[in-house]
Scaffold this motif. Structure first.
Motif, short mmCIF file in Angstrom:
data_model
loop_
_atom_site.label_atom_id
_atom_site.label_comp_id
_atom_site.label_asym_id
_atom_site.label_seq_id
_atom_site.Cartn_x
_atom_site.Cartn_y
_atom_site.Cartn_z
N ALA A 13 0.83 -1.21 0.00
CA ALA A 13 0.00 0.00 0.00
C ALA A 13 0.87 1.26 0.00
O ALA A 13 0.60 2.21 -0.74
CB ALA A 13 -0.93 -0.01 1.20
N PHE A 14 1.91 1.27 0.80
CA PHE A 14 2.81 2.41 0.89
C PHE A 14 3.48 2.68 -0.46
O PHE A 14 3.50 3.81 -0.95
CB PHE A 14 3.87 2.15 1.98
CG PHE A 14 4.78 3.30 2.24
CD1 PHE A 14 4.41 4.30 3.13
CD2 PHE A 14 6.01 3.38 1.62
CE1 PHE A 14 5.26 5.36 3.38
CE2 PHE A 14 6.86 4.44 1.87
CZ PHE A 14 6.49 5.44 2.76
N ILE A 15 3.99 1.62 -1.08
CA ILE A 15 4.66 1.77 -2.38
C ILE A 15 3.66 2.20 -3.46
O ILE A 15 3.95 3.10 -4.26
CB ILE A 15 5.37 0.46 -2.77
CG1 ILE A 15 6.58 0.23 -1.84
CG2 ILE A 15 5.80 0.48 -4.24
CD1 ILE A 15 7.23 -1.12 -1.98
N GLU A 16 2.50 1.58 -3.48
CA GLU A 16 1.49 1.94 -4.48
C GLU A 16 1.06 3.39 -4.35
O GLU A 16 0.94 4.11 -5.35
CB GLU A 16 0.28 1.02 -4.34
CG GLU A 16 -0.79 1.29 -5.39
CD GLU A 16 -1.99 0.36 -5.28
OE1 GLU A 16 -3.07 0.77 -5.75
OE2 GLU A 16 -1.85 -0.75 -4.73
N LEU A 17 0.83 3.84 -3.14
CA LEU A 17 0.42 5.22 -2.92
C LEU A 17 1.48 6.19 -3.42
O LEU A 17 1.17 7.16 -4.11
CB LEU A 17 0.14 5.45 -1.43
CG LEU A 17 -0.28 6.84 -1.02
CD1 LEU A 17 -1.59 7.23 -1.69
CD2 LEU A 17 -0.43 6.93 0.49
N HIS A 18 2.73 5.92 -3.12
CA HIS A 18 3.80 6.81 -3.58
C HIS A 18 4.03 6.70 -5.08
O HIS A 18 4.39 7.70 -5.71
CB HIS A 18 5.08 6.54 -2.79
CG HIS A 18 5.04 7.15 -1.44
ND1 HIS A 18 5.25 8.49 -1.21
CD2 HIS A 18 4.77 6.61 -0.24
CE1 HIS A 18 5.11 8.75 0.08
NE2 HIS A 18 4.81 7.61 0.69
N ASP A 29 -7.54 11.82 1.74
CA ASP A 29 -8.75 11.21 1.19
C ASP A 29 -8.45 9.95 0.38
O ASP A 29 -9.36 9.20 0.03
CB ASP A 29 -9.50 12.20 0.30
CG ASP A 29 -10.04 13.38 1.08
OD1 ASP A 29 -10.32 13.22 2.28
OD2 ASP A 29 -10.17 14.47 0.50
N HIS A 30 -7.19 9.70 0.10
CA HIS A 30 -6.81 8.54 -0.71
C HIS A 30 -7.10 7.26 0.08
O HIS A 30 -6.84 7.19 1.28
CB HIS A 30 -5.33 8.62 -1.06
CG HIS A 30 -4.93 7.68 -2.14
ND1 HIS A 30 -4.79 6.33 -1.93
CD2 HIS A 30 -4.65 7.90 -3.44
CE1 HIS A 30 -4.43 5.75 -3.05
NE2 HIS A 30 -4.33 6.68 -3.99
#
Length: 76
Positions: A13-18, A29-30
């Motif tokens: 999740a952290f990598i995808e968000l960045h 809001d993401h």
């Protein structure tokens, strides 16, 4: 006891968000914002060993870009 996500889920999740926000800051809001909160704001306790595993695995899966060195030690 809380229902915390697995370490792999958190890392993904952290990598995808960045990755989605290469040139802009993600906002709260993401749908994956919880990964930022878990990493930065530490709303729930995360033991040191787990945090180190997180950091090492994020760097292993998505290493920072390498900048070539110029004479004198400056980066390009």
């Amino acid at each position: 006891m809380t229902n915390a996500p697995s370490l792999d889920t958190w890392i993904d999740a952290f990598i995808e968000l960045h990755a989605e926000h290469e040139t802009s800051e993600p906002n709260s809001d993401h749908p994956l914002w919880w990964a930022i909160e878990r990493t930065i704001f530490i709303l729930e306790p995360v033991d040191r060993e787990t945090m180190w595993q997180f950091v090492i695995e994020v760097l292993a899966r998505r290493p920072p870009p390498v900048r070539p060195r110029m004479p004198g030690g400056r980066t390009a």
